[in-house]
Write an enzyme that holds these catalytic residues in place. Structure first.
Site, PDB file in Angstrom:
ATOM      1  N   ASN A  11     -18.651  15.483  13.634  1.00 12.03           N
ATOM      2  CA  ASN A  11     -19.065  14.436  12.698  1.00 12.03           C
ATOM      3  C   ASN A  11     -20.225  13.654  13.318  1.00 12.03           C
ATOM      4  OD1 ASN A  11     -19.303  12.300  10.939  1.00 12.03           O
ATOM      5  ND2 ASN A  11     -17.378  11.318  11.556  1.00 12.03           N
ATOM      6  N   LYS A  13     -21.983  11.406  12.010  1.00 10.02           N
ATOM      7  CA  LYS A  13     -22.055  10.036  11.487  1.00 10.02           C
ATOM      8  C   LYS A  13     -23.501   9.704  11.089  1.00 10.02           C
ATOM      9  CE  LYS A  13     -18.245   8.895  14.502  1.00 10.02           C
ATOM     10  NZ  LYS A  13     -17.299   7.903  14.920  1.00 10.02           N
ATOM     11  N   HIS A  99     -12.450   9.033   6.281  1.00  9.02           N
ATOM     12  CA  HIS A  99     -12.736   8.747   7.694  1.00  9.02           C
ATOM     13  C   HIS A  99     -12.505   7.259   7.952  1.00  9.02           C
ATOM     14  CE1 HIS A  99     -14.912   8.085  11.431  1.00  9.02           C
ATOM     15  NE2 HIS A  99     -14.658   9.354  11.678  1.00  9.02           N
ATOM     16  N   GLU A 101     -14.075   5.018   9.404  1.00 12.43           N
ATOM     17  CA  GLU A 101     -15.192   4.099   9.155  1.00 12.43           C
ATOM     18  C   GLU A 101     -15.359   3.839   7.663  1.00 12.43           C
ATOM     19  OE1 GLU A 101     -17.779   6.434  11.570  1.00 12.43           O
ATOM     20  OE2 GLU A 101     -16.506   5.864  13.258  1.00 12.43           O
ATOM     21  N   GLU A 171      -6.539  10.591  13.376  1.00  8.91           N
ATOM     22  CA  GLU A 171      -7.529   9.919  14.216  1.00  8.91           C
ATOM     23  C   GLU A 171      -7.131   8.456  14.398  1.00  8.91           C
ATOM     24  OE1 GLU A 171     -11.594  11.768  14.051  1.00  8.91           O
ATOM     25  OE2 GLU A 171     -11.404  10.856  12.080  1.00  8.91           O
ATOM     26  N   GLY A 177     -14.554   6.470  19.030  1.00  6.15           N
ATOM     27  CA  GLY A 177     -15.787   5.903  19.577  1.00  6.15           C
ATOM     28  C   GLY A 177     -15.556   4.871  20.672  1.00  6.15           C
ATOM     29  N   SER A 217     -12.316  10.175  20.623  1.00  2.54           N
ATOM     30  CA  SER A 217     -12.879  10.300  21.973  1.00  2.54           C
ATOM     31  C   SER A 217     -12.500  11.608  22.669  1.00  2.54           C
ATOM     32  CB  SER A 217     -12.489   9.095  22.840  1.00  2.54           C
ATOM     33  OG  SER A 217     -13.008   7.908  22.276  1.00  2.54           O
TER      34      SER A 217
HETATM   35  C1  PEP Z   1     -14.838  10.658  14.618  1.00  2.74           C
HETATM   36  O1  PEP Z   1     -15.916  10.228  14.258  1.00  2.74           O
HETATM   37  O2  PEP Z   1     -14.090  11.199  13.784  1.00  2.74           O
HETATM   38  C2  PEP Z   1     -14.467  10.548  16.026  1.00  2.74           C
HETATM   39  C3  PEP Z   1     -13.308  11.020  16.414  1.00  2.74           C
HETATM   40  O3  PEP Z   1     -15.366   9.945  16.866  1.00  2.74           O
HETATM   41  P1  PEP Z   1     -15.328   9.984  18.484  1.00  2.74           P
HETATM   42  O4  PEP Z   1     -15.093  11.400  18.890  1.00  2.74           O
HETATM   43  O5  PEP Z   1     -16.661   9.462  18.904  1.00  2.74           O
HETATM   44  O6  PEP Z   1     -14.205   9.090  18.912  1.00  2.74           O
END
Ligand code: PEP
Length: 261
Positions: A11, A13, A99, A101, A171, A177, A217
């Site tokens: 992703n 973003k 997601h 966000e 998640e 992040g 992460s």
């Molecule tokens: C994500 O954007 O779904 C995500 C898991 O981001 P990150 O790997 O940066 O934590």
């Protein structure tokens, strides 16, 4: 009964530009050319979908083209939105729904996420339903009820057959992040409970064949121990998907753990 082949999504973003999205696509394709046994998708920003698709096609890559979001209506006066027909027209095969966000920064609730997910599946595309608890919810002991509510809400009125085209992404919001990752044991615990709930909502076959991936992460250095857990079927990757070698390392970790089921 079909095994659960690993799925790894990148992703991007709201990152990259016209030059770097092309460079990253080429880097990922080159790094992953010999890798098999894993479904891979990349989710570039909307403006770069067509250019990324051209690179994937020119190189004969099996990497799927993904979109980070969609609108459920087919067309009309919805300024700024992008329909599933438009995404299909650009070669998109997979779309994210819910997601964190979109939920926590842009205000999407379970009902909107469910409307989008149903539209994605009706359009014949694969939907990645993202769910996960915030730090407050985890610390106050609400991890399980929050994930159960988001799973039930996201899948409302979704048939067992449609689950063939859906991947669940757990998640935890506090891990996205932030550099903090759930321990493999904590992630496995949530995944196992989600799979059990799928069994109650649908049946044992759906529970067994639905892929539940982890996001938060994930890096090349921690991917394999996460993906080795019996109910973790791959990952949704944010930051680490912006570096081709790092993303490739994560996909290779998924390929090394193989299919489950
Ligand atoms: C994500 O954007 O779904 C995500 C898991 O981001 P990150 O790997 O940066 O934590």
């Amino acid at each position: 009964m079909r095994d659960r082949k690993p799925f790894v999504g990148g992703n991007w973003k709201m990152n990259t530009n016209r030059t770097t999205s092309a460079e990253l696509t080429r880097g990922v394709v080159d790094a992953l050319a010999p890798v098999t046994g894993t479904d891979i998708a990349i989710f570039p920003p909307f403006p770069y979908l067509l250019a990324v698709r051209s690179i994937l096609r020119d190189r004969g890559s099996s990497i799927q083209l993904g979109a980070q979001d969609c609108y459920h209506k087919p067309d009309g006066a919805f300024t700024g939105e992008v329909s599933l027909d438009m995404l299909k027209d650009c070669g998109v095969q997979t779309v994210l729904a819910g997601h964190s966000e979109r939920r926590h920064v842009l205000g999407e609730d379970d009902e909107i996420v469910n409307t989008k997910l149903r539209a994605i599946v009706e359009a014949g595309l694969t939907g990645v339903l993202c769910i996960g608890e915030t730090l407050d919810q985890r610390e106050s002991g609400h991890t399980d009820p929050v994930n159960q509510r988001q799973l039930r809400g996201g899948l409302a009125d979704v048939s067992a057959d449609a689950l063939e085209k859906i991947v669940i992404a757990y998640e935890p919001v506090w891990a996205i992040g932030t550099g903090k990752t759930a321990t493999p044991e904590d992630a496995q615990d949530v995944h196992a409970k989600l799979r059990k709930l799928l069994g109650q909502m649908y049946n044992a076959d759906v529970a067994k064949r639905t892929r539940i991936i982890y996001g938060g992460s994930v890096k090349a250095s921690n991917a394999e121990e996460l993906f080795r857990q019996p109910d973790i079927d791959g990952g949704l990757i944010g930051g680490a998907s912006l570096k081709a070698p790092e993303f490739a390392g994560i996909v290779k970790a998924a390929a090394a753990t193989g299919s489950k089921g």
